[in-house]
Write an enzyme that holds these catalytic residues in place. Structure first.
Site, short mmCIF file in Angstrom:
data_model
loop_
_atom_site.label_atom_id
_atom_site.label_comp_id
_atom_site.label_asym_id
_atom_site.label_seq_id
_atom_site.Cartn_x
_atom_site.Cartn_y
_atom_site.Cartn_z
CB CYS A 18 -0.95 0.00 1.19
SG CYS A 18 -2.06 -1.43 1.22
CG HIS B 74 -3.20 3.19 1.92
ND1 HIS B 74 -3.73 2.79 0.71
CD2 HIS B 74 -3.30 2.11 2.75
CE1 HIS B 74 -4.13 1.54 0.81
NE2 HIS B 74 -3.88 1.11 2.03
CG ASN C 107 -6.58 -1.18 1.05
OD1 ASN C 107 -5.85 -0.82 0.14
ND2 ASN C 107 -6.11 -1.62 2.21
#
Length: 332
Positions: free
Chosen positions: A114, A255, A285
């Site tokens: 990520c 993020h 996500n």
């Protein structure tokens, strides 16, 4: 001395939507349960036969068109992904280069989960400041649906597919330049987030076990605690190192992992709601694609203007983390 400027942004989101209601028919969960714990309402899923490189190329084409830079002037492509078209080779970046019609460009992938977009931003900055490259295309692209176990409610509720891309180019104007980037990693926590697929570390005896191990695995509670602590420490340090107050940040672009994590870090920085960019509700996500997709969201909504300062912040498997102070500097 050459400086690195963030020139343009682009994104691609698949049309298929997987809602919380859809997931409630697949695993033991509800819309209320997912929303309360993650802030996610829906996520987008790539079509059958649609690959990470397809999404990355579409996002890249938009970023190139918006940059005002001729496509043949691009001299490097770096792709951040944990769901490449092929796990060994070739790299997704090389496939994207062909889909864009680019020849003789440096092209490679990196794996930082990520945090991937912050890592490739730092790579682009370093290559440009060294004088080795002038126009770098960076791409975060993920088909996480291909490595998600849709029988595991702890992970399948989180992840979606998509891509974001940016053009980073050389400039002589320091006021346009990326100010600073911090990156780090700590392998001590590697087992919190991992996909123990068929690498040299695989310990599985059967193909069924091997296939199952390709899916992402996460220790949610432990990850949450480490993420909040690490992200908060990192963003405070980058602001202090550059004598910048949190009030000077126009757009905090974290993020998009979990609404509770984002709010905890935003509160620690004393940021108001207008400063914090949130797309987790509609995209979930998307790992290395989440930050550029979020930047694109505020760009397309008219909220991101030339000269405005962004603070990027990410945390991912590895463990990896990174932050960046980035003025939006489109060509005048």
């Amino acid at each position: 001395m050459a400086y690195a400027a963030f020139r343009s942004i682009g994104a691609y989101v698949p049309s298929k939507i997987l809602s919380n209601e859809d997931l409630s028919k697949m695993v033991d969960t509800t819309d209320e349960w997912i929303t309360k714990r993650t802030g996610i309402k829906e996520r987008h899923i790539a079509a059958d036969g649609e690959f990470t490189s397809d999404m990355g190329a579409k996002a890249a084409q938009i970023a190139i068109e918006r940059s005002g830079i001729e496509k043949n002037k691009i001299d490097m492509i770096v792709c951040a992904t944990i769901s490449p078209d092929y796990f060994c080779m070739p790299s997704t970046a090389t496939i994207i280069s062909t889909k864009l019609g680019l020849e003789n460009v440096t092209a490679f992938d990196i794996s930082a989960a990520c945090t991937g977009f912050v890592y490739i931003l730092s790579i682009a900055k370093a290559f440009i400041e060294s004088g080795m490259k002038k126009n770098v295309l960076i791409i975060g692209a993920e088909k996480l649906s291909s490595i998600t176990d849709y029988t595991d409610r702890g992970t399948c509720i989180l992840f979606g597919d998509g891509a974001g891309a940016a053009i980073i180019s050389a400039t002589d104007d320091k006021s346009e330049a990326i100010i600073d980037i911090h990156t780090g990693a700590d392998g001590e926590f590697a087992d919190l987030l991992m996909s123990p697929n068929g690498g040299s570390g695989s310990i599985h005896d059967t193909l069924d076990q091997e296939a199952k191990s390709c899916f992402m695995q996460m220790k949610g509670n432990e990850t949450f605690k480490v993420a909040v602590k690490t992200l908060t420490k990192d963003v405070i340090e980058i602001l202090q190192d550059n004598n910048i107050e949190s009030s000077e940040i126009k757009h905090f672009v974290p993020h998009q992992a979990n609404l509770r994590i984002i709010k905890a870090v935003g509160d620690a920085l004393k940021l108001n709601d207008e400063q914090v960019v949130l797309t987790v509700e509609k995209f979930g996500n998307t790992s290395g694609a989440s930050i550029p997709m979020a930047i694109n969201d505020i760009y397309e909504s008219g909220k991101l203007k030339a000269g405005e300062l962004m603070l990027l912040d990410a945390f991912g498997g590895g463990l990896t983390w990174g932050s960046a102070l980035v003025p939006f500097s489109p060509l005048k």
